[in-house]
Design a protein around this motif. Structure first.
Motif, PDB file in Angstrom:
ATOM      1  N   UNK A  22     -45.442  25.143  28.162  1.00 48.64           N
ATOM      2  CA  UNK A  22     -44.285  25.662  27.432  1.00 48.64           C
ATOM      3  C   UNK A  22     -44.416  25.422  25.937  1.00 48.64           C
ATOM      4  N   UNK A  23     -45.045  24.316  25.569  1.00 51.03           N
ATOM      5  CA  UNK A  23     -45.241  23.957  24.167  1.00 51.03           C
ATOM      6  C   UNK A  23     -46.467  23.059  24.076  1.00 51.03           C
ATOM      7  N   UNK A  24     -46.851  22.751  22.858  1.00 46.42           N
ATOM      8  CA  UNK A  24     -47.919  21.789  22.614  1.00 46.42           C
ATOM      9  C   UNK A  24     -47.240  20.485  22.207  1.00 46.42           C
ATOM     10  N   UNK A  25     -47.467  19.453  22.983  1.00 48.14           N
ATOM     11  CA  UNK A  25     -46.901  18.137  22.684  1.00 48.14           C
ATOM     12  C   UNK A  25     -47.934  17.352  21.881  1.00 48.14           C
ATOM     13  N   UNK A  26     -47.517  16.825  20.751  1.00 39.04           N
ATOM     14  CA  UNK A  26     -48.404  16.046  19.894  1.00 39.04           C
ATOM     15  C   UNK A  26     -47.809  14.646  19.751  1.00 39.04           C
ATOM     16  N   UNK A  44     -44.560  25.104  19.088  1.00 37.59           N
ATOM     17  CA  UNK A  44     -44.674  26.338  19.860  1.00 37.59           C
ATOM     18  C   UNK A  44     -46.128  26.629  20.227  1.00 37.59           C
ATOM     19  N   UNK A  45     -46.344  27.120  21.440  1.00 45.35           N
ATOM     20  CA  UNK A  45     -47.687  27.552  21.842  1.00 45.35           C
ATOM     21  C   UNK A  45     -48.098  28.810  21.083  1.00 45.35           C
ATOM     22  N   UNK A  46     -47.129  29.687  20.805  1.00 44.52           N
ATOM     23  CA  UNK A  46     -47.436  30.951  20.133  1.00 44.52           C
ATOM     24  C   UNK A  46     -47.778  30.753  18.667  1.00 44.52           C
ATOM     25  N   UNK A  47     -47.003  29.943  17.984  1.00 45.94           N
ATOM     26  CA  UNK A  47     -47.203  29.692  16.552  1.00 45.94           C
ATOM     27  C   UNK A  47     -47.545  28.211  16.393  1.00 45.94           C
ATOM     28  N   UNK A  48     -48.701  27.832  16.885  1.00 44.11           N
ATOM     29  CA  UNK A  48     -49.061  26.413  16.939  1.00 44.11           C
ATOM     30  C   UNK A  48     -49.590  25.920  15.589  1.00 44.11           C
ATOM     31  N   UNK A  49     -48.632  25.609  14.717  1.00 43.94           N
ATOM     32  CA  UNK A  49     -48.951  25.109  13.378  1.00 43.94           C
ATOM     33  C   UNK A  49     -48.207  23.805  13.150  1.00 43.94           C
ATOM     34  N   UNK A  50     -48.840  22.928  12.389  1.00 48.16           N
ATOM     35  CA  UNK A  50     -48.208  21.669  11.996  1.00 48.16           C
ATOM     36  C   UNK A  50     -48.805  21.254  10.655  1.00 48.16           C
ATOM     37  N   UNK A  73     -54.577  24.186  17.380  1.00 42.30           N
ATOM     38  CA  UNK A  73     -53.416  23.903  16.539  1.00 42.30           C
ATOM     39  C   UNK A  73     -53.872  24.019  15.091  1.00 42.30           C
ATOM     40  N   UNK A  74     -53.205  24.869  14.338  1.00 36.68           N
ATOM     41  CA  UNK A  74     -53.536  25.009  12.926  1.00 36.68           C
ATOM     42  C   UNK A  74     -52.863  23.875  12.163  1.00 36.68           C
TER      43      UNK A  74
END
Length: 105
Positions: A22-26, A44-50, A73-74
């Protein structure tokens, strides 16, 4: 991150990432006086930016590169986006789940 630094946290020990479908957990892992502090966020998995934290914790550079390489992840602001572990012909983002396919038990 700035609050942690101001509270005397000086060392990041790891960054782990998990694609839960559902998401990327960091999770950022820190050490302060032999105690572990974990800080978790989801993106978000779709817009995986941090944003990078290397301006606050310079030791995060390698961990951020691994996060980018393994989970796609960008990390905005990380100045060394090259792969660390995978060759250029390796599968991209090998730790990402494929949510479109279903496996039978």
């Amino acid at each position: 991150m700035t609050k942690l630094r101001l509270a005397g946290v000086k060392r990041i020990t790891a960054i782990t990432g998990t694609d839960n479908g559902k998401s990327i957990e960091i999770i950022y892992h820190f050490d302060k006086d032999n105690q572990v502090i974990n800080l978790k966020t989801n993106i978000s998995r779709k817009d995986s930016k941090i944003d990078t934290i290397t301006t606050i914790f310079s030791g995060a550079k390698l961990f951020e590169r691994e996060l980018s390489e393994m989970l796609n992840v960008q990390v905005d602001g990380n100045r060394e986006p090259k792969n660390v572990f995978l060759s250029e012909d390796s599968p991209k983002a090998p730790l990402r789940k494929n949510t479109k396919s279903k496996t039978k038990a």
